[in-house]
Design an enzyme around this catalytic site. Sequence first.
Site, mmCIF file in Angstrom:
data_model
loop_
_atom_site.group_PDB
_atom_site.id
_atom_site.type_symbol
_atom_site.label_atom_id
_atom_site.label_comp_id
_atom_site.label_asym_id
_atom_site.label_seq_id
_atom_site.Cartn_x
_atom_site.Cartn_y
_atom_site.Cartn_z
ATOM 1 N N ALA A 67 0.867 -1.185 0.000
ATOM 2 C CA ALA A 67 0.000 0.000 0.000
ATOM 3 C C ALA A 67 0.899 1.228 0.000
ATOM 4 C CB ALA A 67 -0.887 -0.007 1.244
ATOM 5 N N GLY A 106 0.289 -5.173 0.909
ATOM 6 C CA GLY A 106 -0.794 -5.076 -0.062
ATOM 7 C C GLY A 106 -0.429 -5.681 -1.396
ATOM 8 N N GLU A 109 -1.153 -9.192 -0.984
ATOM 9 C CA GLU A 109 -2.612 -9.359 -0.871
ATOM 10 C C GLU A 109 -3.281 -9.296 -2.238
ATOM 11 O OE1 GLU A 109 -2.669 -6.327 2.251
ATOM 12 O OE2 GLU A 109 -3.873 -7.721 3.412
ATOM 13 N N GLU A 129 3.497 -5.437 7.433
ATOM 14 C CA GLU A 129 2.627 -4.408 8.026
ATOM 15 C C GLU A 129 2.898 -4.175 9.507
ATOM 16 O OE1 GLU A 129 1.649 -6.741 5.949
ATOM 17 O OE2 GLU A 129 0.178 -5.973 4.533
HETATM 18 N N1 T1G Z 1 4.618 3.441 -0.020
HETATM 19 C C1 T1G Z 1 5.099 4.653 -0.400
HETATM 20 N N2 T1G Z 1 6.392 4.889 -0.704
HETATM 21 C C2 T1G Z 1 7.240 3.852 -0.613
HETATM 22 C C3 T1G Z 1 6.824 2.554 -0.222
HETATM 23 C C4 T1G Z 1 5.445 2.369 0.084
HETATM 24 N N3 T1G Z 1 4.962 1.182 0.450
HETATM 25 N N4 T1G Z 1 7.926 1.737 -0.219
HETATM 26 C C5 T1G Z 1 8.958 2.495 -0.612
HETATM 27 N N5 T1G Z 1 8.567 3.759 -0.832
HETATM 28 C C6 T1G Z 1 9.405 4.866 -1.291
HETATM 29 C C7 T1G Z 1 10.507 5.185 -0.301
HETATM 30 O O1 T1G Z 1 10.023 6.062 0.703
HETATM 31 C C8 T1G Z 1 11.524 5.848 -1.198
HETATM 32 O O2 T1G Z 1 11.031 7.158 -1.461
HETATM 33 C C9 T1G Z 1 11.389 5.069 -2.509
HETATM 34 O O3 T1G Z 1 10.088 4.459 -2.473
HETATM 35 C C10 T1G Z 1 12.436 3.992 -2.644
HETATM 36 O O4 T1G Z 1 12.351 3.198 -1.426
HETATM 37 C C11 T1G Z 1 -2.908 -2.745 2.878
HETATM 38 C C12 T1G Z 1 -1.382 -1.556 4.719
HETATM 39 C C13 T1G Z 1 10.189 -1.784 -1.367
HETATM 40 C C14 T1G Z 1 12.064 -3.012 -0.277
HETATM 41 O O5 T1G Z 1 6.285 -2.136 4.048
HETATM 42 O O6 T1G Z 1 10.537 -2.106 2.236
HETATM 43 O O7 T1G Z 1 0.741 -2.746 2.286
HETATM 44 O O8 T1G Z 1 12.960 8.419 -0.443
HETATM 45 O O9 T1G Z 1 14.692 3.745 -0.719
HETATM 46 O O10 T1G Z 1 15.963 0.326 -0.767
HETATM 47 O O11 T1G Z 1 -2.107 -4.582 4.049
HETATM 48 O O12 T1G Z 1 11.109 0.548 0.086
HETATM 49 O O13 T1G Z 1 12.860 7.998 -2.913
HETATM 50 O O14 T1G Z 1 11.217 9.608 -1.833
HETATM 51 O O15 T1G Z 1 13.346 1.919 0.433
HETATM 52 O O16 T1G Z 1 15.053 -0.334 -3.095
HETATM 53 C C15 T1G Z 1 3.795 -2.716 3.074
HETATM 54 C C16 T1G Z 1 8.092 -0.781 2.366
HETATM 55 C C17 T1G Z 1 3.082 -1.417 3.212
HETATM 56 C C18 T1G Z 1 7.328 -2.019 1.927
HETATM 57 C C19 T1G Z 1 12.502 -1.000 -1.690
HETATM 58 N N6 T1G Z 1 4.989 -2.555 2.275
HETATM 59 N N7 T1G Z 1 9.168 -0.490 1.436
HETATM 60 O O17 T1G Z 1 13.706 -0.703 -1.010
HETATM 61 O O18 T1G Z 1 14.169 1.626 -1.946
HETATM 62 S S1 T1G Z 1 1.699 -1.530 4.295
HETATM 63 C C20 T1G Z 1 6.168 -2.231 2.856
HETATM 64 C C21 T1G Z 1 10.337 -1.182 1.479
HETATM 65 C C22 T1G Z 1 0.541 -2.394 3.420
HETATM 66 C C23 T1G Z 1 -1.674 -3.496 3.264
HETATM 67 C C24 T1G Z 1 -0.733 -2.715 4.129
HETATM 68 C C25 T1G Z 1 11.406 -0.740 0.525
HETATM 69 C C26 T1G Z 1 11.525 -1.658 -0.694
HETATM 70 P P1 T1G Z 1 12.084 8.383 -1.682
HETATM 71 P P2 T1G Z 1 13.697 2.645 -0.805
HETATM 72 P P3 T1G Z 1 14.818 0.205 -1.722
#
Ligand code: T1G
Length: 694
Positions: A67, A106, A109, A129
Amino acid sequence: MSTQTSDTVSYSVEEGIGLIALNHPPVNAASQDLRVGLAAAVRGLEAEAGVAAIAIYGEGGAFIAGADIREFGKPVVAPTLPDVCLVIEGCCKPVVAVMHGPTLGGGLEVAISAHARVALPGLQTGFPEVTLGVLPGAGGTQRGPRLIGISATLDLATTGRRIGAEEALALGLVDRIAEGEPRQVAITVAREALAGTLKTRATGDLPVTPDQAVLDDMAAKLARTQGHLFSPHKVVEAVAGSMLPLIGGLAQERALFAECIESPQRAGLIHAFFAERAVLKIPEKGATARTVQAIGVIGGGTMGSGIATAALLAGLRVTMAERDSDALDRGRATIEKNLEGAVKRGKLSAQKRDTMLAQALVTTTDLGDFAQADLVIEAVFEDMEVKRDIFRQLDGICKPGAVLATNTSYLDVNEIAAVTGRPGDVIGLHFFSPAHIMRLLEVVVADATAPEVVATGFALGKRLRKVCVRAGVCDGFIGNRVLSHYRKVTDYLVMDGCSPAQVDRAIKGFGFAMGPFSVLDLAGLDIGWVTRKRLAPTRSPDERYVEVADRICEAGWFGRKTGRGYYLYGGDGPVENPDVLAIIEEERAKTGVEVRAFSDEDIVERYMTAMVSEAVRVLADGIALRPIDIDAVFLFGYGFPRHRGGPMHYADCVGAAALVARIERYAGEDAFYWQVPPMLRQMAETGGRFADLN
Ligand code: T1G
């Protein structure tokens, strides 16, 4: 020919296969635009007569990373991800998801709402999450048990751990692993779905095998281990709902998800997530980092050998220098012990460890061996003259363009740079002990440090998997300057009525892994003693000075390393040192303090208010770029509880006005120590927040 259903989603038809391409760089986060486009694409292809099967895949490096967490805490905008998942699952034509790269939360999911899943090698998937203070809120707690069972779903959703393609296949999260580009694989597997060689089914139609015992065990385990957190317990409740009909279970999941979104812990954990990334946005971001392959480390003590270990683990060649062979042997032995720990933790194979020690590590007593080093890190005794002498020598030895770094934790990097003919190449790289484990690296930028040298420090830090925070030059930079200030309040609390153990218990209760006095015993009480003696000549006569710590050191009690400090170490676990309690009583009597009782809340409020006060001054002095940089320092270097987001996030939660009121109340006891920082007072008057300065 392709049809754009939103800015980030398009579809095309290839020989009866509907191909949906997700394209929302950098990680295909499931933003509102992507959700609108995905739902419309599925509906559009479902309605197209010539389409027999549908495949969804991601452009770029990810299927869907999750998400869009930037939307958390904001009003929900339709369609929600659960709604999109129901559109996919309810499609009358077979829908296959091609999962590659980060396919998390997500993203997973969405994939399990499809009728089949194929993974590419390099997949990293799971339900992270809970690390963000929420829970899988788009059907993960309902469809997970239908695919992989209650136990496996609980494991993934309560730990947030990421798994690869093989484990996902073994669990049943994916049906197949395929090689190739996502789009090509999408066409192939959609055809297999049509041919029946790839099994398809609606996940929501699958039965769930009840397992109340597993649910109860997990609930009990989390009550024991994660009582201070909110969302892991809600995960268990949500997964328990998977024994309801799907729609009922989804409704319960959504309600629990909303509770988590509203929790302050979600705000803190999301803040911590972004803090790790925000600190990379520095003024020197555009400068080109110099190439660093071979580094030199001067000093084989705890820090030097820790830094050498971190560099070896990052694949760098390391030359470590000490003044004599005995010291070198001790340094090498420490590195071997550190690497053994990495092998035991499964972070390193024994074979790789042996290769590192045989080929990547060179030890020497001759600084001349640093002539070809790309970067040298000095990590010797915290004495300015010793350091200046070393940098004079390095200036004459190291090749042009070599970066000369000091690991000093307090001292003035400008003074060190001034003894060289190349101050532009001098920088502070302040590691935190143990240097091969703690993630924080303060990159201390002196007046003359060149932009590309700053960029080189950040690039090295990234290779060492550090969280780099840019700091200006002052006594203690960011973290230790703030620590030096708030540490005093713990001495005042002890003088005024608390025991060290009571202070430790209260601060642990706030969420720190260890209390301040336990940390001091672990680090060594002599370190602070040296600093206090160094700063004694400059100490203001108005400062309330507590002698307890000095008297403990004068007795030779330096903490764990001497078996006694604030606590006695030896038996089953640390116990309060009665001799310290006696010293406290003597000092109270000598200074005539009026002992009084403090609640845990009093202790925490004073501790945190002192921390925030000095942090505001660090920000106002321009030593830290933004409040979020200070949060990162404390989250990654000082064990600040992650779900509280850091001292500046805490300050926003309390509010500037309330903090000013606290300081003014405490100033009645000690007007010198408790002073309202002008920036905080102004923030209180204007209703501003530190978040506005990030
Ligand atoms: N949403 C928005 N921005 C995100 C994002 C996300 N989920 N993940 C990464 N970014 C942005 C990050 O802030 C950075 O921005 C750029 O992308 C590159 O990220 C409904 C509620 C995917 C492994 O927890 O673990 O789904 O600084 O530097 O090292 O049930 O990002 O460039 O402006 O980290 O290659 C679940 C979180 C969400 C994944 C990539 N998903 N992200 O790592 O790049 S909750 C996560 C990561 C959810 C549902 C629920 C990592 C990555 P900027 P980065 P990276």
